[in-house]
Design a protein around this motif. Sequence first.
Motif, short mmCIF file in Angstrom:
data_model
loop_
_atom_site.label_atom_id
_atom_site.label_comp_id
_atom_site.label_asym_id
_atom_site.label_seq_id
_atom_site.Cartn_x
_atom_site.Cartn_y
_atom_site.Cartn_z
N SER A 49 2.43 0.31 2.62
CA SER A 49 2.44 0.67 1.46
C SER A 49 1.74 0.94 0.72
O SER A 49 1.66 1.14 -0.75
CB SER A 49 3.09 -1.35 1.11
OG SER A 49 2.04 -1.57 0.91
N ASN A 50 0.80 2.23 1.40
CA ASN A 50 0.34 3.38 0.66
C ASN A 50 -0.24 5.04 0.98
O ASN A 50 1.37 5.12 1.16
CB ASN A 50 -1.32 2.79 0.93
CG ASN A 50 -1.97 2.88 2.34
OD1 ASN A 50 -1.19 3.39 2.98
ND2 ASN A 50 -2.82 2.82 2.81
N SER A 53 1.85 5.24 4.25
CA SER A 53 3.60 5.66 4.63
C SER A 53 4.10 6.42 4.26
O SER A 53 4.84 7.00 5.30
CB SER A 53 3.74 5.17 3.20
OG SER A 53 3.54 3.13 3.31
N GLY A 60 7.70 3.23 1.91
CA GLY A 60 6.15 2.65 1.19
C GLY A 60 5.92 3.15 0.21
O GLY A 60 5.14 2.72 -0.23
N HIS A 63 5.70 2.43 -3.65
CA HIS A 63 4.82 0.51 -4.23
C HIS A 63 3.23 1.37 -4.41
O HIS A 63 2.60 0.72 -4.82
CB HIS A 63 4.71 0.20 -2.70
CG HIS A 63 5.14 -0.41 -2.39
ND1 HIS A 63 6.36 -1.79 -3.19
CD2 HIS A 63 5.94 -0.97 -0.86
CE1 HIS A 63 6.73 -2.08 -1.90
NE2 HIS A 63 6.83 -1.23 -0.96
N GLU A 65 0.13 2.66 -6.73
CA GLU A 65 0.19 2.99 -8.28
C GLU A 65 -0.52 3.42 -9.06
O GLU A 65 -0.60 3.38 -9.88
CB GLU A 65 -0.45 1.81 -8.58
CG GLU A 65 1.12 0.18 -7.99
CD GLU A 65 -0.10 -0.96 -8.45
OE1 GLU A 65 -1.58 -1.65 -8.60
OE2 GLU A 65 0.26 -2.32 -8.21
N ASP A 94 7.60 4.90 -11.77
CA ASP A 94 8.05 3.30 -10.79
C ASP A 94 8.85 2.97 -10.07
O ASP A 94 9.10 2.46 -9.04
CB ASP A 94 7.76 2.50 -12.30
CG ASP A 94 8.59 2.61 -13.18
OD1 ASP A 94 10.29 3.90 -13.23
OD2 ASP A 94 8.96 2.05 -13.53
N ASN A 152 14.45 0.02 -0.23
CA ASN A 152 13.89 1.48 -0.42
C ASN A 152 13.68 2.44 0.27
O ASN A 152 13.64 1.86 1.50
CB ASN A 152 12.13 1.32 -0.81
CG ASN A 152 11.47 1.15 -2.29
OD1 ASN A 152 12.57 0.08 -2.91
ND2 ASN A 152 10.75 -0.34 -1.71
N GLU A 182 13.09 -6.24 1.28
CA GLU A 182 11.53 -7.29 1.12
C GLU A 182 12.66 -7.81 0.88
O GLU A 182 13.14 -7.92 -0.36
CB GLU A 182 10.68 -6.93 -0.75
CG GLU A 182 9.82 -5.59 -0.14
CD GLU A 182 9.28 -5.56 -1.79
OE1 GLU A 182 8.49 -6.00 -1.56
OE2 GLU A 182 8.70 -4.02 -1.88
N ASP A 186 7.58 -12.16 0.81
CA ASP A 186 6.33 -11.88 1.48
C ASP A 186 7.53 -11.46 2.89
O ASP A 186 6.26 -11.28 4.11
CB ASP A 186 5.11 -11.76 1.53
CG ASP A 186 4.42 -11.91 -0.04
OD1 ASP A 186 4.74 -10.48 -0.73
OD2 ASP A 186 3.51 -12.57 0.25
N LYS A 188 9.57 -8.48 5.05
CA LYS A 188 9.80 -7.31 4.85
C LYS A 188 10.50 -6.65 6.31
O LYS A 188 10.03 -6.99 7.40
CB LYS A 188 8.96 -6.64 4.34
CG LYS A 188 8.23 -6.87 3.04
CD LYS A 188 7.11 -5.68 2.93
CE LYS A 188 6.00 -6.26 1.43
NZ LYS A 188 5.31 -5.09 1.43
#
Length: 356
Positions: A49-50, A53, A60, A63, A65, A94, A152, A182, A186, A188
């Motif tokens: 998720s960073n 990904s 991912g 996610h 931000e 977003d 996603n 998801e 939690d 996935k």
Amino acid sequence: MKKNLFILFLTISTVVSAQTTRKYSNEFMNIGVDAASFGMANAVVASTSNVNSGYWNPAGLVHLEDNQLSLMHASYFANIANYDYAAFAMPLDDQSAVALSVIRFGVDDILNTTQLIDEQGNIDYNRIRLFSTADYGVTFSYARALPLDGLNFGVNAKVIRRIIGDFASSWGFGLDAGIQFEAGNDLKFGLMARDITTTFNAWSIDEAKFADIQGAVEDQNQDLPETTEITIPKLQLGVSKKFVFHYDFSLLTEVDLNVRFAETNDIFSSGFASITPSGGFEFGYIDMVYVRAGVGNFQNIRQLDGSESVGFQPNLGVGFKYKGIQVDYALTDIGDQSAALYSNVFSLTLDWDIFR
């Protein structure tokens, strides 16, 4: 001298194989990235998720931000080969995000002794030259959230560049696609399909330089290799679950199945596809300190006496995150359960909010 010539000959004649479709073409793109992921034996397709990904599953990236930067370095084969990776990702809004990543896997300062002996038959060490063989992969990623809550998707467009000194080089292009879902609590699910269009590589070979090494080693003369390769698709499916204990402690677990559409030494293998599992966990404390472990790459290994055994690759890792700076380390292939040498992997991830 013959040994150096033979290594040089194999570098070209093996990488640029006479087969048009190869099971292991562009395998450097399947090694993996990010020490945190290596620590979990690359079982991250559902949980990623960073910024990384973009490699593991572009879905991912949704996610994110804030903007993120990732850097990694690893040495392979007793420090003979260097493996480097850099990536940058940013959210568009977003609901969507983009990323750019670059991978280099290379062996530098290889001795070229094809011209060691001059026209008069004299050995002239000044005629020795150094060259490098390097593989580059540049990936452009895009991710977007779908109308169905929790679902996603993401896509990758890849450009592959492979260089063997000034003897040969190639360009390749391909696409990946991934989804994440998801399910709540939690839990996935993830699916990553690599080379869905069968990545195509076109080689350009310097025939004059190739001729210099064709006859350099006795009984190793070959015709000029074919100049095209096709990388067949691969799938990675995963399910992950995160548990939180007393607010301060967390445990992330994931199990993946890696599928290749070729007959290999994977523990489940057929003429249609081969499957090997991997699994890993990450134990975290106050979202600052992490300990990781995983096992994967299960292979059937034939021994010298003809018997078979199952080899696997265990990994360990640790990580530390503070105010947007995350440093991770992984030790891969610990113990003696597989034929590969262990490697030390380091990576750094920066969240852009540290600059604000």
